[in-house]
Design a protein around this motif. Structure first.
Motif: not given
Length: 320
Positions: A7-11, A148-153
């Motif tokens: 989720x962080x990588x995406x933002x 995405x939340x943490x490492x989950x979709x």
């Protein structure tokens, strides 16, 4: 070095200096998705657009404006996604787009199919989500929102009926967990004060990884029982819900002026500017469909008024 959470990588895939963004926008063709090939075989297709968004901050005032650029099909701005899978004669009714790591993922709200989009227009099936808990009925999950939340979709539905109050949690290898979110959907209904006879229809949600908050922007809100004709014309919503992680605290934020026939079908946090969002609104009244793009920030300020982008129903948006 520890890898960033998904989720962080995406933002963070753009930084704060970014001025130009590539948008992926997917069209839900509904019944028109079924097409016949020359061989006589029927397939189901959807249109995937690749357009551009420009962010322009005023150096003297800091005020931000946006400009949308429609990329012509002849220049790579439009592609057809073709699916061979259907349920009850319908398929390829894709309702959302999410970057999951380096994979662009989309969701068919008729069949429950989860697909990766590769090379701009190739569908690669990865999972089939089933309605409710997955055990009650042989019916695809009506996927309507995803984030995405943490490492989950996390994939959710309208939340209007009990089977649509479940969410699907997928890990990086598409391992699946189904979770009943009835209490969370109920708390959102209560925050919107729709009463026991009203309803809320969700098609757009984001998890904010910095603020650790859920952002839900319902498409339709009504304190009256569902009536399709009235719903299409009058139930469009302009209120954003901001909830803490367990939904024990929910704030309701008005975003601009309500246009009764328009409702939000997708929105995304703008990478590099995580309190700003780009969003789609759609209109669906009988055979009439329209889509609009607009931008806002999380205090409810409109940064870009509705821009008409086509006479079709766009239901999914992602920033590539």
């Amino acid at each position: 070095m520890e890898a960033l959470r998904a989720d962080v990588a995406r933002i963070e895939r753009y930084d704060s200096s970014a001025r130009q963004y590539t948008l992926a926008i997917i069209v839900d063709e509904d019944h028109a998705s079924r097409v016949a090939l020359e061989s006589g075989q029927h397939v189901w297709q959807s249109t995937l657009r690749y357009d551009r968004l420009y962010r322009n901050p005023d150096p003297s005032t800091g005020k931000v404006t946006f400009r949308f650029e429609d990329v012509p099909a002849a220049k790579g701005g439009e592609h057809q996604l073709v699916s061979l899978m259907a349920e009850a004669g319908r398929g390829a009714e894709f309702s959302e787009l999410v970057m999951f790591g380096k994979r662009l993922v989309t969701f068919d709200d008729r069949t429950g199919l989860v697909c990766e989009v590769r090379d701009e227009n190739q569908l690669v099936p990865r999972h089939i989500l089933m309605t409710g808990s997955g055990d009650e009925e042989f019916k695809g999950f009506k996927s309507e929102w995803a984030t995405l939340k943490d490492d989950h979709l996390i994939v959710g539905s309208h939340g209007k009926k009990p089977a649509e109050e479940w969410v699907k949690i997928l890990d990086r290898n598409y391992g699946l967990q189904s979770v009943d979110w009835h209490e969370r959907y109920q708390k959102m209904r209560e925050a919107l004060r729709v009463g026991e006879h009203g309803y809320v229809i969700h098609e757009a949600a984001e998890w904010h990884p910095y603020r650790r908050e859920w952002l839900f922007f319902p498409r339709k809100v009504s304190s009256e029982p569902f009536d399709e004709a009235i719903d299409e014309r009058e139930r469009g919503n302009n209120t954003l819900l901001i909830a803490n992680e367990d939904f024990s605290d929910i704030r309701v934020v008005a975003v601009g002026e309500r246009v009764p026939e328009r409702g939000v079908s997708s929105f995304k946090l703008l990478p590099g500017h995580s309190d700003e969002c780009v969003a789609l609104k759609s209109v669906e009244i009988g055979d009439r469909t329209e889509s609009y793009l607009f931008c806002f920030n999380l205090d409810g300020t409109i940064l870009q008024d509705d821009i008409f982008i086509g006479d079709y129903k766009c239901e999914g948006l992602e920033i590539l």
